[in-house]
Design a protein around this motif. Structure first.
Motif, PDB file in Angstrom:
ATOM      1  N   ALA A 148       0.993  -1.433  -0.018  1.00 28.94           N
ATOM      2  CA  ALA A 148      -0.018  -0.022  -0.005  1.00 28.94           C
ATOM      3  C   ALA A 148       0.909   1.277  -0.149  1.00 28.94           C
ATOM      4  O   ALA A 148       0.631   2.239  -0.674  1.00 28.94           O
ATOM      5  N   GLY A 149       1.925   1.262   0.746  1.00 34.54           N
ATOM      6  CA  GLY A 149       2.961   2.240   0.832  1.00 34.54           C
ATOM      7  C   GLY A 149       3.437   2.682  -0.446  1.00 34.54           C
ATOM      8  O   GLY A 149       3.499   3.882  -0.793  1.00 34.54           O
ATOM      9  N   ALA A 150       3.659   1.755  -1.241  1.00 34.68           N
ATOM     10  CA  ALA A 150       4.298   1.929  -2.539  1.00 34.68           C
ATOM     11  C   ALA A 150       3.301   2.613  -3.619  1.00 34.68           C
ATOM     12  O   ALA A 150       3.521   3.712  -4.307  1.00 34.68           O
ATOM     13  N   VAL A 151       2.058   2.225  -3.562  1.00 35.70           N
ATOM     14  CA  VAL A 151       1.019   3.112  -4.251  1.00 35.70           C
ATOM     15  C   VAL A 151       0.724   4.411  -3.577  1.00 35.70           C
ATOM     16  O   VAL A 151       0.691   5.435  -4.440  1.00 35.70           O
ATOM     17  N   VAL A 152       0.619   4.755  -2.284  1.00 35.54           N
ATOM     18  CA  VAL A 152       0.671   5.943  -1.904  1.00 35.54           C
ATOM     19  C   VAL A 152       2.053   6.872  -2.175  1.00 35.54           C
ATOM     20  O   VAL A 152       1.652   7.984  -2.720  1.00 35.54           O
ATOM     21  N   LEU A 153       2.979   6.378  -2.157  1.00 37.38           N
ATOM     22  CA  LEU A 153       4.217   7.036  -2.486  1.00 37.38           C
ATOM     23  C   LEU A 153       4.051   7.416  -3.959  1.00 37.38           C
ATOM     24  O   LEU A 153       4.506   8.459  -4.484  1.00 37.38           O
ATOM     25  N   SER A 154       3.585   6.360  -4.837  1.00 39.14           N
ATOM     26  CA  SER A 154       3.516   6.589  -6.390  1.00 39.14           C
ATOM     27  C   SER A 154       2.690   7.930  -6.517  1.00 39.14           C
ATOM     28  O   SER A 154       2.787   8.939  -7.215  1.00 39.14           O
ATOM     29  N   VAL A 155       1.197   7.860  -5.886  1.00 36.77           N
ATOM     30  CA  VAL A 155       0.504   9.131  -6.077  1.00 36.77           C
ATOM     31  C   VAL A 155       1.062  10.254  -5.343  1.00 36.77           C
ATOM     32  O   VAL A 155       1.085  11.325  -6.199  1.00 36.77           O
ATOM     33  N   LEU A 156       1.721  10.136  -4.385  1.00 35.65           N
ATOM     34  CA  LEU A 156       2.384  11.524  -3.904  1.00 35.65           C
ATOM     35  C   LEU A 156       3.278  12.036  -4.822  1.00 35.65           C
ATOM     36  O   LEU A 156       3.529  13.337  -5.033  1.00 35.65           O
ATOM     37  N   LEU A 157       4.180  11.219  -5.484  1.00 33.85           N
ATOM     38  CA  LEU A 157       5.221  11.652  -6.508  1.00 33.85           C
ATOM     39  C   LEU A 157       4.408  12.351  -7.610  1.00 33.85           C
ATOM     40  O   LEU A 157       4.995  13.257  -8.124  1.00 33.85           O
ATOM     41  N   SER A 158       3.499  11.795  -7.938  1.00 29.48           N
ATOM     42  CA  SER A 158       2.826  12.278  -9.255  1.00 29.48           C
ATOM     43  C   SER A 158       2.268  13.714  -8.913  1.00 29.48           C
ATOM     44  O   SER A 158       2.057  14.518  -9.802  1.00 29.48           O
ATOM     45  N   PHE A 159       1.821  14.052  -7.620  1.00 24.36           N
ATOM     46  CA  PHE A 159       1.541  15.216  -7.238  1.00 24.36           C
ATOM     47  C   PHE A 159       2.595  16.188  -7.284  1.00 24.36           C
ATOM     48  O   PHE A 159       2.200  17.460  -7.478  1.00 24.36           O
ATOM     49  N   LEU A 160       3.889  15.673  -7.027  1.00 26.69           N
ATOM     50  CA  LEU A 160       5.027  16.988  -6.984  1.00 26.69           C
ATOM     51  C   LEU A 160       5.387  17.209  -8.472  1.00 26.69           C
ATOM     52  O   LEU A 160       6.097  18.250  -8.657  1.00 26.69           O
ATOM     53  N   GLY A 161       4.969  16.504  -9.493  1.00 26.68           N
ATOM     54  CA  GLY A 161       5.231  16.717 -10.768  1.00 26.68           C
ATOM     55  C   GLY A 161       5.127  15.766 -11.879  1.00 26.68           C
ATOM     56  O   GLY A 161       5.615  14.712 -11.514  1.00 26.68           O
ATOM     57  N   LEU A 162       4.668  16.068 -13.201  1.00 24.91           N
ATOM     58  CA  LEU A 162       4.796  14.968 -14.051  1.00 24.91           C
ATOM     59  C   LEU A 162       6.032  14.294 -14.554  1.00 24.91           C
ATOM     60  O   LEU A 162       5.938  13.234 -15.140  1.00 24.91           O
ATOM     61  N   ASP A 163       7.104  15.059 -14.389  1.00 23.72           N
ATOM     62  CA  ASP A 163       8.292  14.419 -14.985  1.00 23.72           C
ATOM     63  C   ASP A 163       8.789  13.496 -13.758  1.00 23.72           C
ATOM     64  O   ASP A 163       9.697  12.527 -14.233  1.00 23.72           O
ATOM     65  N   LEU A 164       7.994  13.063 -12.973  1.00 23.00           N
ATOM     66  CA  LEU A 164       8.144  12.039 -11.796  1.00 23.00           C
ATOM     67  C   LEU A 164       7.386  10.959 -12.217  1.00 23.00           C
ATOM     68  O   LEU A 164       7.369   9.844 -11.494  1.00 23.00           O
TER      69      LEU A 164
END
Length: 191
Positions: A148-164
């Protein structure tokens, strides 16, 4: 289509979109052109494949009202994001150059409600729904916390910028792919 296919392919296509998007921006501009179209088509298909993923996450969480509401909200976000990607594809196909694209996007976004529903709030429902669904799965012990943490971190990274997005997509693969085997086993038992 088997859910196990969607659990692996949807996040993998996010990786593809992210990589193509980075390559498209090497000259300082994104679109129009082949890279724009290929990247957006990859993301469009990814979003379609996230529908069974969300429904599988709902099933694993127990099919209750909270899980269903989360899947429905995320599904609304998928629809909004599909509209956005559809607009992007049409504008990319019709525009002669990048400045023509900018003009077309301005015209579309000037339509009342479009900016909010299709570009700002609507697609966020998908990402927030995915985040909440992953947390719910961990809370009911349907998946390990790391998954679940991997998915959560994934979503949070996408909020930081589309280059991620390439990294975000890889984290999504890590969090969702283990569900593919489990989903396949469930569907075999039901057959």
């Amino acid at each position: 289509m088997k859910t196990s296919f969607s659990l692996v392919t949807a996040p993998a296509l996010v990786v593809v979109y992210g990589i193509v998007r980075l390559l498209d921006g090497r000259d300082g501009e994104r679109g129009p052109g082949l890279a724009w179209t290929v990247g957006h088509l990859a993301f469009f298909v990814a979003l379609l494949l996230f529908v069974p993923v969300l429904w599988e996450m709902r099933r694993l969480a127990g099919r209750g009202a909270f899980a269903t509401g989360t899947a429905v909200c995320a599904g609304v976000g998928v629809v909004c994001a599909l509209v956005q990607i559809g607009i992007d594809l049409v504008v990319g196909a019709l525009a002669a150059d990048h400045s023509d694209m900018s003009r077309m996007f301005s015209e579309v976004q000037d339509v009342p409600g479009v900016e909010l529903a299709v570009y700002a709030v609507g697609p966020m429902l998908f990402f927030l729904g995915l985040l909440v669904a992953a947390c719910h799965l961990a809370a009911v012990r349907a998946v390990p916390v790391w998954q679940a943490g991997a998915v959560v971190l994934s979503v949070l990274l996408s909020f930081l910028g589309l280059d991620l997005l390439p990294v975000s997509g890889l984290l999504m693969v890590a969090g969702l792919a283990p569900l593919a085997r489990r989903s396949a086993l469930v569907h075999v038992k039901q057959a």
